[in-house]
Design a protein around this motif. Structure first.
Motif, PDB file in Angstrom:
ATOM      1  N   SER A  92       0.813  -1.217   0.000  1.00 38.35           N
ATOM      2  CA  SER A  92       0.000   0.000   0.000  1.00 38.35           C
ATOM      3  C   SER A  92       0.854   1.279   0.000  1.00 38.35           C
ATOM      4  O   SER A  92       0.309   2.378   0.116  1.00 38.35           O
ATOM      5  N   LEU A  93       2.152   1.139  -0.163  1.00 39.66           N
ATOM      6  CA  LEU A  93       2.991   2.342  -0.246  1.00 39.66           C
ATOM      7  C   LEU A  93       2.755   3.051  -1.578  1.00 39.66           C
ATOM      8  O   LEU A  93       2.468   2.395  -2.584  1.00 39.66           O
ATOM      9  N   PRO A  94       2.925   4.383  -1.598  1.00 37.79           N
ATOM     10  CA  PRO A  94       2.875   5.068  -2.892  1.00 37.79           C
ATOM     11  C   PRO A  94       3.989   4.535  -3.804  1.00 37.79           C
ATOM     12  O   PRO A  94       5.018   4.072  -3.308  1.00 37.79           O
ATOM     13  N   GLU A  95       3.771   4.622  -5.106  1.00 37.52           N
ATOM     14  CA  GLU A  95       4.735   4.099  -6.087  1.00 37.52           C
ATOM     15  C   GLU A  95       6.146   4.667  -5.843  1.00 37.52           C
ATOM     16  O   GLU A  95       7.138   3.948  -5.945  1.00 37.52           O
ATOM     17  N   SER A  96       6.233   5.957  -5.469  1.00 33.69           N
ATOM     18  CA  SER A  96       7.557   6.568  -5.256  1.00 33.69           C
ATOM     19  C   SER A  96       8.298   5.872  -4.105  1.00 33.69           C
ATOM     20  O   SER A  96       9.511   5.642  -4.181  1.00 33.69           O
ATOM     21  N   ALA A  97       7.568   5.505  -3.049  1.00 33.40           N
ATOM     22  CA  ALA A  97       8.201   4.848  -1.903  1.00 33.40           C
ATOM     23  C   ALA A  97       8.595   3.418  -2.263  1.00 33.40           C
ATOM     24  O   ALA A  97       9.674   2.945  -1.896  1.00 33.40           O
ATOM     25  N   ARG A  98       7.731   2.738  -3.028  1.00 33.20           N
ATOM     26  CA  ARG A  98       8.081   1.376  -3.477  1.00 33.20           C
ATOM     27  C   ARG A  98       9.353   1.414  -4.310  1.00 33.20           C
ATOM     28  O   ARG A  98      10.242   0.593  -4.159  1.00 33.20           O
ATOM     29  N   ARG A  99       9.423   2.391  -5.203  1.00 37.93           N
ATOM     30  CA  ARG A  99      10.607   2.509  -6.060  1.00 37.93           C
ATOM     31  C   ARG A  99      11.855   2.787  -5.235  1.00 37.93           C
ATOM     32  O   ARG A  99      12.927   2.271  -5.526  1.00 37.93           O
ATOM     33  N   ALA A 100      11.705   3.621  -4.194  1.00 42.03           N
ATOM     34  CA  ALA A 100      12.852   3.919  -3.326  1.00 42.03           C
ATOM     35  C   ALA A 100      13.341   2.635  -2.661  1.00 42.03           C
ATOM     36  O   ALA A 100      14.540   2.339  -2.647  1.00 42.03           O
ATOM     37  N   VAL A 101      12.401   1.841  -2.133  1.00 45.21           N
ATOM     38  CA  VAL A 101      12.770   0.582  -1.463  1.00 45.21           C
ATOM     39  C   VAL A 101      13.481  -0.339  -2.462  1.00 45.21           C
ATOM     40  O   VAL A 101      14.564  -0.876  -2.188  1.00 45.21           O
ATOM     41  N   LEU A 102      12.891  -0.481  -3.655  1.00 50.40           N
ATOM     42  CA  LEU A 102      13.436  -1.427  -4.630  1.00 50.40           C
ATOM     43  C   LEU A 102      14.774  -0.953  -5.180  1.00 50.40           C
ATOM     44  O   LEU A 102      15.651  -1.761  -5.490  1.00 50.40           O
ATOM     45  N   SER A 103      14.957   0.363  -5.249  1.00 48.92           N
ATOM     46  CA  SER A 103      16.236   0.882  -5.723  1.00 48.92           C
ATOM     47  C   SER A 103      17.337   0.607  -4.691  1.00 48.92           C
ATOM     48  O   SER A 103      18.461   0.233  -5.050  1.00 48.92           O
ATOM     49  N   ILE A 104      17.013   0.714  -3.411  1.00 55.23           N
ATOM     50  CA  ILE A 104      17.987   0.401  -2.351  1.00 55.23           C
ATOM     51  C   ILE A 104      18.306  -1.098  -2.383  1.00 55.23           C
ATOM     52  O   ILE A 104      19.469  -1.497  -2.286  1.00 55.23           O
ATOM     53  N   VAL A 105      17.271  -1.914  -2.582  1.00 59.89           N
ATOM     54  CA  VAL A 105      17.475  -3.372  -2.625  1.00 59.89           C
ATOM     55  C   VAL A 105      18.278  -3.746  -3.877  1.00 59.89           C
ATOM     56  O   VAL A 105      19.164  -4.604  -3.830  1.00 59.89           O
ATOM     57  N   ALA A 106      17.989  -3.075  -4.997  1.00 59.42           N
ATOM     58  CA  ALA A 106      18.707  -3.385  -6.241  1.00 59.42           C
ATOM     59  C   ALA A 106      20.193  -3.067  -6.111  1.00 59.42           C
ATOM     60  O   ALA A 106      21.029  -3.678  -6.770  1.00 59.42           O
ATOM     61  N   ALA A 107      20.512  -2.101  -5.240  1.00 61.68           N
ATOM     62  CA  ALA A 107      21.922  -1.717  -5.043  1.00 61.68           C
ATOM     63  C   ALA A 107      22.595  -2.566  -3.965  1.00 61.68           C
ATOM     64  O   ALA A 107      23.753  -2.319  -3.612  1.00 61.68           O
ATOM     65  N   ALA A 108      21.877  -3.550  -3.450  1.00 60.23           N
ATOM     66  CA  ALA A 108      22.436  -4.402  -2.384  1.00 60.23           C
ATOM     67  C   ALA A 108      23.484  -5.344  -2.963  1.00 60.23           C
ATOM     68  O   ALA A 108      23.655  -5.438  -4.185  1.00 60.23           O
TER      69      ALA A 108
END
Ligand code: SAM
Length: 161
Positions: A92-108
């Motif tokens: 239920s997060l806004p798309e911008s917050a989901r993208r932020a999470v996934l971008s941090i995970v993608a950089a893991a």
């Protein structure tokens, strides 16, 4: 539930761990208790009202208050993380917050796990499969309410979502 969320916290080796949506710090303290003495934990929480609870017993963690979207660059700089544990209401997060999470995970780091809490078992498996190549769901019945954890690896590139 705390134990399942901390499944990939490894007491035998140093890890860089990120916790998102730390709330009152119940999971934070479990991570700190389980992690290797050389590990580092960054915990993020939106509401600073939780500070007195979250900070209690969590002095070995770096605690950041604010929205994950606003903290994105800071968190990317603090990584790469070996493990991201999330209590965020991800679907239920806004798309911008989901993208932020996934971008941090993608950089893991390669092979890093994203462990996401859910209180609606299995419902969002399809959602996580859009973002990750491997999604394993572990049901946690002994929790009120019953729920589970999605353990996800292999973040897909944002352009293929
Ligand atoms: C289900 S609760 C987590 C519970 C936590 N594990 C505990 O033991 O209290 C979800 C948490 O995510 C936080 N949250 C929601 N949206 C957020 C965002 N955009 N950035 C950071 N934290 C957020 C909420 O404030 C809430 O504390």
């Amino acid at each position: 539930m705390c134990r399942e969320l901390c499944r990939w916290v490894d007491p035998t080796r140093p890890q860089r761990i990120l916790e998102l949506g730390a709330g009152t710090g119940v999971v934070t303290r479990t991570i700190l208790h389980r992690m290797h003495s050389g590990s580092a934990l960054v915990a993020v929480e939106l509401l600073d009202d939780f500070a007195p609870f979250l900070q209690r017993g969590s002095d070995r963690a770096t605690i950041l208050f604010g929205c994950v979207t606003q903290l994105r660059e800071r968190l990317e700089a603090a990584g790469p993380f070996d493990l991201v544990i999330s209590g965020l209401p991800f679907p239920s997060l806004p798309e911008s917050a989901r993208r932020a999470v996934l971008s941090i995970v993608a950089a893991a780091t390669p092979g890093a796990t994203f462990s996401q809490l859910t209180e609606l078992p299995m419902l969002y498996r399809g959602l996580y499969r859009r973002y990750f190549r491997t999604v394993r769901f572990r049901f946690v019945g002994l929790n009120v309410p019953p729920g589970g954890v999605y353990h996800c690896t292999g973040a897909r590139a944002m352009r293929v979502w």
